[in-house]
Design a protein around this motif. Sequence first.
Motif, mmCIF file in Angstrom:
data_model
loop_
_atom_site.group_PDB
_atom_site.id
_atom_site.type_symbol
_atom_site.label_atom_id
_atom_site.label_comp_id
_atom_site.label_asym_id
_atom_site.label_seq_id
_atom_site.Cartn_x
_atom_site.Cartn_y
_atom_site.Cartn_z
ATOM 1 N N VAL A 10 -44.261 -5.380 4.912
ATOM 2 C CA VAL A 10 -43.374 -6.274 5.655
ATOM 3 C C VAL A 10 -44.200 -7.240 6.510
ATOM 4 N N VAL A 11 -43.512 -8.275 6.987
ATOM 5 C CA VAL A 11 -44.086 -9.193 7.971
ATOM 6 C C VAL A 11 -43.285 -9.055 9.255
ATOM 7 N N GLY A 12 -43.972 -8.776 10.334
ATOM 8 C CA GLY A 12 -43.305 -8.699 11.632
ATOM 9 C C GLY A 12 -43.527 -9.971 12.423
ATOM 10 N N ALA A 150 -42.222 -5.264 12.797
ATOM 11 C CA ALA A 150 -42.644 -4.782 11.481
ATOM 12 C C ALA A 150 -42.208 -3.326 11.274
ATOM 13 N N VAL A 151 -42.386 -2.498 12.286
ATOM 14 C CA VAL A 151 -41.982 -1.089 12.185
ATOM 15 C C VAL A 151 -40.474 -0.988 11.965
ATOM 16 N N ALA A 152 -39.697 -1.772 12.730
ATOM 17 C CA ALA A 152 -38.236 -1.719 12.597
ATOM 18 C C ALA A 152 -37.799 -2.129 11.195
ATOM 19 N N LYS A 153 -38.453 -3.149 10.629
ATOM 20 C CA LYS A 153 -38.118 -3.583 9.274
ATOM 21 C C LYS A 153 -38.428 -2.482 8.261
ATOM 22 N N ILE A 171 -52.465 -2.650 8.767
ATOM 23 C CA ILE A 171 -51.887 -3.749 9.537
ATOM 24 C C ILE A 171 -52.951 -4.830 9.661
ATOM 25 N N ALA A 172 -52.534 -6.107 9.579
ATOM 26 C CA ALA A 172 -53.514 -7.191 9.591
ATOM 27 C C ALA A 172 -52.838 -8.497 9.966
ATOM 28 N N ASP A 173 -53.661 -9.454 10.352
ATOM 29 C CA ASP A 173 -53.157 -10.817 10.520
ATOM 30 C C ASP A 173 -52.690 -11.337 9.162
ATOM 31 N N PRO A 174 -51.745 -12.270 9.144
ATOM 32 C CA PRO A 174 -51.240 -12.800 7.873
ATOM 33 C C PRO A 174 -52.365 -13.302 6.975
ATOM 34 N N GLY A 175 -52.280 -12.923 5.701
ATOM 35 C CA GLY A 175 -53.264 -13.364 4.723
ATOM 36 C C GLY A 175 -54.461 -12.457 4.580
ATOM 37 N N VAL A 215 -47.448 -10.639 11.929
ATOM 38 C CA VAL A 215 -48.368 -9.595 11.478
ATOM 39 C C VAL A 215 -47.875 -9.038 10.149
ATOM 40 N N HIS A 216 -48.801 -8.782 9.234
ATOM 41 C CA HIS A 216 -48.489 -8.104 7.988
ATOM 42 C C HIS A 216 -48.783 -6.612 8.154
ATOM 43 N N ALA A 217 -47.882 -5.783 7.635
ATOM 44 C CA ALA A 217 -48.096 -4.334 7.783
ATOM 45 C C ALA A 217 -47.617 -3.622 6.508
ATOM 46 N N ARG A 218 -48.316 -2.542 6.198
ATOM 47 C CA ARG A 218 -47.941 -1.743 5.019
ATOM 48 C C ARG A 218 -47.676 -0.312 5.469
ATOM 49 N N PHE A 219 -46.595 0.255 4.946
ATOM 50 C CA PHE A 219 -46.177 1.598 5.315
ATOM 51 C C PHE A 219 -45.950 2.417 4.052
ATOM 52 N N THR A 220 -45.951 3.733 4.228
ATOM 53 C CA THR A 220 -45.478 4.630 3.190
ATOM 54 C C THR A 220 -44.249 5.355 3.714
ATOM 55 N N ALA A 221 -43.260 5.496 2.856
ATOM 56 C CA ALA A 221 -42.031 6.170 3.240
ATOM 57 C C ALA A 221 -41.824 7.381 2.320
ATOM 58 N N SER A 222 -41.370 8.468 2.928
ATOM 59 C CA SER A 222 -41.117 9.684 2.133
ATOM 60 C C SER A 222 -39.835 10.329 2.575
#
Length: 222
Positions: A10-12, A150-153, A171-175, A215-222
């Motif tokens: 997602v992008v926050g 980003a977390v809420a999304k 988590i990282a700056d865009p791009g 901010v760009h962020a990547r999550f795993t959901a289970s």
Amino acid sequence: MSHEALDITVVGHGAATYPPEQCTLSLTVRTDGRTAESASEPAQQLVRELTRLVEPLYSSDGGPIDRWSVDQVRHSRNRPFNHDGEQLPYVYQAEASVEVQFSQLDLVDAFVYAASALEGVSIDHFDWALTESSRISHTLAVREIAVRDAVAKAEAYASSLGRTSVHAVAIADPGLLPGTTDHGGPDASPRMFAAKSAPAGFALKPENITITSSVHARFTAS
């Protein structure tokens, strides 16, 4: 029933608006004459007049004017043409640029009125800004807003798919996050905006400062 781990990227976004704490005025002194001397002397006099306005208000520690500068008077000349296309005698110009930074904004109006009353002085623009320390602290706060967004999304996406647990893995700056490109929001990185306005009857309204962050962020959901 167990679910296979699901990747969510997602992008926050974060944004907040703050009142300005500083105002930098850009002024120009401009005079002309039939000789270099007749153009230069009024310009030098105007610079002295502006200096007399500034000096009683100047203090590098607390203001109300905490920084100011003036360029040396610059000289130029040109030969205008009349309506018949005939070249006229030289016209000489003298010009100097002045910048004045206020740390007490309630005194800007009175200074602009006094400076504008000097024939040959023009107010070019106002630059409303935050102090450096405020800009840094506010930028950090807005970045936190972007992370929370980003977390809420990610949690909303996971919930819609019946997942109950979300964990951040990157988590990282865009791009900068592998597999993503910089197209996810209004701003690629923290930025600060302040409108620049011209005097309007000297009813000067400070322009609020908006700081934004993505901010760009990547999550795993289970």
